[in-house]
Design an enzyme around this catalytic site. Structure first.
Site, short mmCIF file in Angstrom:
data_model
loop_
_atom_site.label_atom_id
_atom_site.label_comp_id
_atom_site.label_asym_id
_atom_site.label_seq_id
_atom_site.Cartn_x
_atom_site.Cartn_y
_atom_site.Cartn_z
N HIS A 264 0.86 -1.19 0.00
CA HIS A 264 0.00 0.00 0.00
C HIS A 264 0.89 1.23 0.00
O HIS A 264 1.93 1.24 0.65
CB HIS A 264 -0.89 0.00 1.25
CG HIS A 264 -2.05 0.93 1.14
ND1 HIS A 264 -1.95 2.26 1.40
CD2 HIS A 264 -3.34 0.69 0.77
CE1 HIS A 264 -3.14 2.83 1.20
NE2 HIS A 264 -4.00 1.90 0.83
N ASP A 315 -7.98 -5.60 -0.48
CA ASP A 315 -8.39 -6.39 -1.64
C ASP A 315 -8.09 -7.88 -1.49
O ASP A 315 -8.74 -8.71 -2.13
CB ASP A 315 -7.67 -5.88 -2.90
CG ASP A 315 -8.15 -4.49 -3.28
OD1 ASP A 315 -9.36 -4.26 -3.19
OD2 ASP A 315 -7.31 -3.64 -3.63
N1 COA Z 1 4.16 -7.57 -4.86
C1 COA Z 1 5.48 -7.65 -4.96
N2 COA Z 1 6.31 -6.62 -4.71
C2 COA Z 1 5.73 -5.47 -4.34
C3 COA Z 1 4.35 -5.32 -4.22
C4 COA Z 1 3.55 -6.43 -4.48
N3 COA Z 1 2.23 -6.37 -4.37
N4 COA Z 1 4.08 -4.07 -3.82
C5 COA Z 1 5.25 -3.44 -3.71
N5 COA Z 1 6.26 -4.28 -4.02
C6 COA Z 1 7.66 -3.99 -4.01
C7 COA Z 1 8.09 -3.26 -5.26
O1 COA Z 1 8.43 -4.14 -6.30
C8 COA Z 1 9.26 -2.48 -4.76
O2 COA Z 1 10.35 -3.34 -4.66
P1 COA Z 1 11.83 -2.85 -5.07
O3 COA Z 1 12.11 -1.70 -4.13
O4 COA Z 1 12.66 -4.05 -4.87
O5 COA Z 1 11.71 -2.40 -6.49
C9 COA Z 1 8.87 -2.11 -3.33
O6 COA Z 1 7.92 -3.10 -2.93
C10 COA Z 1 8.21 -0.74 -3.24
O7 COA Z 1 7.18 -0.67 -4.21
P2 COA Z 1 6.52 0.67 -4.70
O8 COA Z 1 5.84 0.43 -6.01
O9 COA Z 1 7.48 1.81 -4.64
O10 COA Z 1 5.48 0.93 -3.58
P3 COA Z 1 4.26 1.86 -3.72
O11 COA Z 1 4.05 2.48 -2.42
O12 COA Z 1 4.35 2.79 -4.87
O13 COA Z 1 3.14 0.78 -4.11
C11 COA Z 1 1.19 -0.28 -4.57
C12 COA Z 1 1.89 0.70 -3.64
C13 COA Z 1 -0.21 -0.52 -4.02
C14 COA Z 1 1.07 0.33 -5.97
C15 COA Z 1 1.97 -1.60 -4.64
O14 COA Z 1 2.16 -2.14 -3.36
C16 COA Z 1 1.29 -2.63 -5.54
O15 COA Z 1 1.49 -2.59 -6.76
N6 COA Z 1 0.49 -3.57 -4.96
C17 COA Z 1 -0.23 -4.52 -5.74
C18 COA Z 1 -1.52 -3.92 -6.25
C19 COA Z 1 -2.55 -3.77 -5.17
O16 COA Z 1 -2.77 -4.64 -4.36
N7 COA Z 1 -3.21 -2.62 -5.21
C20 COA Z 1 -4.24 -2.28 -4.24
C21 COA Z 1 -3.71 -1.22 -3.33
S1 COA Z 1 -4.82 -0.90 -2.01
#
Ligand code: COA
Length: 375
Positions: A264, A315
């Site tokens: 998140h 989710d």
């Molecule tokens: N699965 C695997 N790795 C994940 C992940 C996931 N669901 N969510 C984050 N990561 C990892 C990223 O690959 C990244 O790793 P790295 O530093 O080695 O590259 C690290 O965690 C940070 O990710 P980042 O994208 O910068 O975090 P964020 O704060 O921007 O992401 C989300 C938030 C929600 C976009 C992200 O966690 C995600 O894509 N989750 C899956 C989709 C989801 O469930 N969405 C509903 C949100 S309520």
């Protein structure tokens, strides 16, 4: 001068709101000051929608009037049902909803007005009619337009029961109704997430409620936001059995793929909503004698915590709960809309009531000083 950029507006306080408070440390959540745990346990979704829109909890009379207004607003016009009947069953349901909201805007008797009372009336109609629109489209061509669940004011007792009746074709048992009610409450509001912010950006130009909500639906559709819940269920179905979890998840992580339903932007230490829906997903599995999806999910949770330090978001366990309620997987994100419409509309009202055009800057990174040569 070096200007600081915040990609994705991460950590930026982009405005003020009195609707909801997300505690990034504890994962806790308050709707207008009330703990999500208490609301999920004791309230009806209608009560929470009232709280978000009006700003305080209703007394019994106010709640019954509000619920009655929702019931009265459920039926769709003939135009609307005729239009929905022409959309192919293969369409993406989020595109259907986005289009349905546009059409509802054309028909809305208050479409010309953006004042507080008009916005409130539009909000109530949208909360009531979005599930009807979804069901009207889903049932074509299998069921006739005159399906009584769509066209009459005869209650199912609650908003949750109505949604289950519309989308599964059968009145729910009390526990299924409870689970849907809890899920609607948990999904209702989460401050400046992408879709709510999109709605507020649109409303901030003094555009109207329905335009703001179509922006929000477009934003929610993406798999990094609301689209995650149906991707979770697709993953669980693909894994299929407990013995395959470990290899599947490790393989995807090794390929740097994301596991949907984890992580998140704000809640890095866990999401209190996930703990709540997890309990209901487990109990639903036990009652339906089908623990498989819960067992698969909890194993994935263990691996993700150990390997990535990531926690499930709302989710993750919602996906298997919806599945056990007999809801088609492609309706998972539209169900999110059925709930979040209450939060979105509350935000549009708040934006219009205290408006300031949302217009940030960007740091230009392109070339300058190129010479234009006429063709
Ligand atoms: N699965 C695997 N790795 C994940 C992940 C996931 N669901 N969510 C984050 N990561 C990892 C990223 O690959 C990244 O790793 P790295 O530093 O080695 O590259 C690290 O965690 C940070 O990710 P980042 O994208 O910068 O975090 P964020 O704060 O921007 O992401 C989300 C938030 C929600 C976009 C992200 O966690 C995600 O894509 N989750 C899956 C989709 C989801 O469930 N969405 C509903 C949100 S309520």
């Amino acid at each position: 001068m070096t200007e600081k950029v915040f990609p994705g507006l991460e950590g930026v306080l982009a405005g003020e709101s009195a609707i909801c408070d997300v505690d990034h440390d504890s994962g806790g959540l308050l709707y207008r000051g009330y703990r999500i745990e208490d609301l999920a346990e004791g309230a009806a979704f209608e009560e929470v929608a009232y709280l978000l829109l009006i700003g305080r909890l209703p007394n019994r009379i106010a709640l019954s009037e509000f619920s009655e207004r929702l019931r009265q607003s459920r039926p769709l016009s003939e135009n609307m049902t005729a239009f929905l009947s022409k959309i192919p069953a293969t369409a993406n349901p989020m595109d259907v909803l986005r289009t349905a909201v546009s059409l509802l805007g054309l028909e809305d008797p208050d479409s010309k007005y953006n004042d507080h009372q008009a916005n409130l009336k539009k909000a109530i109609r949208l909360i009531a009619q979005i599930p009807s629109a979804l069901a009207a489209w889903r049932r074509f061509p299998e069921k006739p337009v005159s399906d009584p669940a769509l066209t009459s004011n005869v209650p199912p007792s609650s908003h949750a029961a109505n949604i289950l009746l519309l989308l599964t074709g059968a009145p729910p048992d009390p526990f299924s109704e409870k689970v849907m009610n809890v899920s609607l409450i948990l999904y209702a509001e989460h401050e400046f997430n992408a879709s709510t912010f999109a709605a507020r950006v649109t409303a901030s130009s003094l555009s109207d409620m329905h335009s703001a909500i179509t922006s929000a639906i477009g934003s929610l559709k993406g798999p990094l936001h609301g689209g995650a819940n149906e991707k979770v269920m697709e993953t669980l179905l693909e894994i299929g059995e407990a013995g395959r979890v470990e290899a599947y998840i490790r393989d995807r992580l090794a390929r740097k793929e994301r596991i949907m339903g984890f992580g998140h932007r704000v809640l890095k230490k866990g999401d209190s909503r996930s703990d709540i829906i997890k309990r209901y997903a487990r109990e639903l599995g036990e009652r339906k004698n089908d623990r498989k999806w819960f067992d698969l999910s909890s194993r994935i949770e263990e691996i993700m915590r150990k390997e990535k330090g990531l926690y499930p978001n709302l989710d993750f366990y919602s996906a298997s709960a919806y599945y056990l309620l007999g809801l088609p997987v492609q309706l998972d994100t539209p169900l999110f809309v059925c709930s979040r419409i209450s939060g979105w509309t509350a935000h549009v009202i708040e934006q219009h009531d205290h408006n300031r055009l949302i217009r940030p800057r960007c740091l230009y990174t392109g070339p300058r000083g190129l010479t234009y040569l006429p063709l």
